[in-house]
Design an enzyme around this catalytic site. Structure first.
Site, mmCIF file in Angstrom:
data_model
loop_
_atom_site.group_PDB
_atom_site.id
_atom_site.type_symbol
_atom_site.label_atom_id
_atom_site.label_comp_id
_atom_site.label_asym_id
_atom_site.label_seq_id
_atom_site.Cartn_x
_atom_site.Cartn_y
_atom_site.Cartn_z
ATOM 1 C CD GLU A 88 11.083 -4.685 -50.498
ATOM 2 O OE1 GLU A 88 9.893 -4.743 -50.864
ATOM 3 O OE2 GLU A 88 11.432 -4.618 -49.310
ATOM 4 C CB SER A 462 39.731 53.139 -34.460
ATOM 5 O OG SER A 462 39.655 53.895 -33.271
#
Length: 777
Positions: A88, A462
């Site tokens: 850049e 149960s």
């Protein structure tokens, strides 16, 4: 003569340059004072997403439009900085915000190439644009950008500017900043990237969509190679590093977002909680939420649920291909066609969509989403074999164009499978303080976001019986009380509707049984007789001590068989009362909330068993119930769990009518409670023998086997007021001195009489009325 010829043009050029300089100067005088304040830079507050972690600091989820991890400049590796500068702005540390050499070079390049091919924006100018300006290509915007760049350079150091750039720049895939991009694309922190990976990231700012390695891998590779050449030309890397980086095969992640562990249901619970408290700020303020989950526990629970669901699914057979896709005969363009056809077909826990190219009884060749062509043969076709036979009568046989699902087995080979239809849930917690250690709300959050742990109100079957038995101990029953396991007919008034002739699961009857044995073997008729004896109003009130909602339980004898409604989360909390010695400890799943600077905004204050927690039931009750539920594991309906080789585990299976819901609710006393559930979202039978022991217990065993590995067995101390006496197993009465009996625990005041001391004593301490005696016998 020659000098005179050049004098006039030179004067003209000088005048134009001077005029331009005066204009720029005047514009600067007018524009510079009106430039925006740099407070956004000097007091930089990036939009940081909400992040959620386990107790042991493992990221499990993040929420926010911008995915961002802030990286201080001194923590950014030098090679990453060099790659950015090479790509850049290699003169970043030499220029003052505007690189005049770069401008001249770009102008010359564009002039000779006949177009705008090269830009001259510096990193400082990009910071100005990203924070304050639009991306429109106008002269006024460009001039403002230049002015801002000069102002930024005047007020901030070079390192401060580079830090802003590294953290603010958009790099595709919703990733802002290089630290985030490193995780998104490579699943690594910045400091662990190599030269090839840093150069790939450094190439993204120019055009994140164009050079995105997930979407455009070929373009991204070309851009990366350019960055590497620049790094080499600038002597940031040597010949060897350059050659190795150019040859390195990048492994770019395509399954974003991905975290070290799967805890999507908990992440969503936290997201909802944070949004309720902070609204939209929850997604941008950088909050960190630490949960009570432990990575090892969550991994084990997730594995247990996936395996349990897939095992159930295989027991019930292959249902056939999901759909049929008409394939062209021409191979040209077929791959592109198949990818488009599979585009919206999501995978699920490694189960991937595929299209069959050729098929026979011995070999299937299929195109797997993502581009791989796989061959499946031998035993790996067995699950779908009846759909492959040429003589098969199946209407939807597996053939060219069939849409199927494939998965890799433990050895890395592909096999045909299918997406399961059944659902499951798993939750575990520390009974001492209520900390949730694992929570899996379903098979796959992406397929079904309904959280079965928190939201699914299902019949417990149960697994509800221990609460009935616990209530009975407080009414004078003992573990040695004899109750008759015999046929019974219940009047419609006691069922809320119609005549009821309940049966045991196996359809048999055992006659007189001890209280302990009846629960160990999960005898339905004994549970009903116990509830008749202690009374429904009393029982409904008693179960609220465990945190259960009495309004969700039927005020009839069907409650004895778990005909009410509970969630797995409620069952975890309720069973914790047994596991911790009788204390009510509220569950919690968030330990602390931090702001972006690490300040503590909220801190959990858990209730501790034995300290500030409410005493819900008698410690003696919790102790005796635990010893009974340990018998359930050792020799009862959950005996399969003995494969773990432990003597300290306790729990209860649960199966509802027609096997609609299957449960296992169990614990290691004092340390860990875990609840497993299996069922369909739209309640229907799980099928045949799919009981709690068959469908849910294996998940619980899988989980406990992993998390308790190396953990010593827990030893329960006998509470004060509990005595041990030898009893006759047939009568439940104490043996005379020297008699051969079995040891049993009793409340001291409920110690039964000796043999021959009367009918009342025959009940193991209970002296029932004639009506109650009729119910029990």
């Amino acid at each position: 003569m020659f000098k005179r010829w050049w004098a006039f043009p030179t004067l003209i050029l000088f005048s134009i340059g001077l005029f331009a300089a005066i204009l720029i100067f005047l514009a600067a005088i007018l524009i510079y004072p009106n430039l925006p304040s740099l407070e956004a830079l000097t007091d930089y507050r990036p939009k940081i997403p909400l992040r959620i972690y386990t107790e042991d600091d493992v990221l499990i989820g993040e929420f926010g439009e911008e995915r961002r991890v802030f990286a201080k400049i001194d923590k950014v590796p030098e090679i990453m900085k060099q790659a950015i500068l090479a790509a850049e702005d290699d003169r970043f540390y030499q220029h003052g915000g505007v690189d005049y050499q770069g401008v001249a070079r770009a102008a010359l390049s564009n002039l000779t190439s006949g177009g705008a091919r090269e830009g001259a924006s510096t990193i400082t100018m990009q910071v100005a644009r990203n924070f304050f300006l639009s991306r429109e290509k106008t002269l006024s915007r460009k001039f403002s950008e230049v002015m801002l760049a000069l102002k930024i350079e005047h007020n901030l150091s070079k390192d401060q500017i580079l830090e802003l750039y590294i953290n603010q720049i958009y790099l595709g895939q919703r990733a802002y900043g290089f630290a985030t991009a490193a995780q998104v694309y490579f699943g690594k922190p910045l400091e662990k990237l190599n030269v090839a990976e840093t150069s790939m990231l450094a190439g993204l700012p120019k055009a994140p969509s164009r050079y995105n390695p997930v979407v455009n891998p070929k373009r991204a590779k070309l851009r990366q190679q350019y960055v590497l050449r620049r790094m080499h030309d600038l002597h940031y890397i040597d010949d060897k590093q350059y050659e190795e980086a150019m040859a390195f095969a990048l492994a770019v992640r395509k399954d974003m977002p991905a975290y070290e562990i799967n805890a999507d249901y908990v992440s969503e619970m936290v997201r909802q909680m944070m949004y309720e408290k902070y609204k939209e700020a929850a997604y941008t303020s950088g909050f960190k939420v630490y949960t009570t989950l432990r990575k090892s526990d969550q991994d084990a629970a997730q594995h247990a649920v996936i395996k349990g669901v897939l095992d159930y699914d295989r027991r019930h057979g292959y249902r056939g291909p999901e759909a049929f896709i008409q394939l062209q005969s021409d191979e040209n363009g077929l791959e592109e066609f198949l990818e488009e056809a599979l585009q919206d077909m999501a995978g699920s826990n490694g189960i991937i969509p595929a299209v069959v190219l050729t098929s026979s009884a011995k070999l299937v060749k299929a195109y797997v989403k993502g581009g791989e062509i796989v061959e499946i043969s031998g035993d790996r076709l067995s699950f779908a074999q009846r759909f492959l036979d040429a003589k098969s009568q199946q209407k939807n046989k597996i053939q060219r164009g069939s849409l199927v699902r494939v998965v890799k087995d433990s050895k890395g080979f592909w096999q045909i499978t299918q997406l399961p239809q059944v659902e499951a849930a798993f939750v575990s917690m520390n009974p001492q303080d209520g900390a949730i250690r694992s929570l899996v709300g379903g098979f796959d959050f992406e397929r079904n976001k309904y959280n079965h742990v928190m939201q699914a109100m299902r019949q417990p079957g149960s697994s509800f019986k221990p609460f009935i038995y616990s209530a009975a101990l407080e009414k004078g029953f003992t573990a040695a009380t004899i109750i008759n396991d015999a046929p019974i007919v219940i009047d419609p008034a006691d069922t809320g509707g119609k005549l009821w002739e309940p049966k045991n699961y196996e359809g048999d009857y055992s006659g007189p049984l001890r209280f302990r044995t009846a629960l160990t073997k999960s005898k339905n008729l004994v549970s009903i007789r116990i509830l008749q004896a202690i009374g429904i109003p009393y029982t409904l009130d008693y179960i609220t001590r465990f945190g259960l909602d009495a309004s969700k339980q039927p005020p009839y004898l069907t409650m004895a068989l778990g005909a009410g409604s509970v969630t797995p989360f409620q069952m975890a909390s309720a069973y914790s009362v047994f596991a911790n010695g009788g204390y009510r400890v509220p569950p919690y799943y968030v330990t602390r909330i931090l702001d972006a600077r690490g300040n503590v905004l909220a801190l959990a204050k858990p209730t501790l068993a034995g300290q500030d927690a409410q005493q819900a039931i008698d410690p003696r009750n919790a102790f005796i119930m635990t010893t009974i539920m340990q018998d359930v594991v050792k020799r009862g309906t959950a005996a399969r769990a003995m494969q773990l080789g432990r003597q300290d585990l306790a729990g209860k299976t649960g199966t509802t009518n027609d096997q609609v819901d299957a449960w296992f609710t169990g614990y290691q006393p004092g340390n860990l409670v875990a609840i497993a559930w299996v069922g369909f979202d739209q309640p229907r039978t799980l099928g045949g023998r799919e009981t709690g022991a068959q469908a849910a217990l294996p998940m619980w065993i899988d989980y406990m086997g992993k998390v308790l590995k190396g953990v010593p067995e827990s030893v329960m101390n006998v509470p004060e007021g509990v005595v041990v006496a030898k009893i006759n197993p047939q009568t439940g009465l104490r043996e005379m001195d020297g008699g051969d009996g079995i040891a049993e625990y009793f409340y001291q005041e409920n110690l039964p009489g000796e043999s021959g001391s009367g009918m009342g004593d025959m009940q193991g301490g209970v002296k029932p009325s004639d009506e109650v005696r009729d119910q029990l016998f």
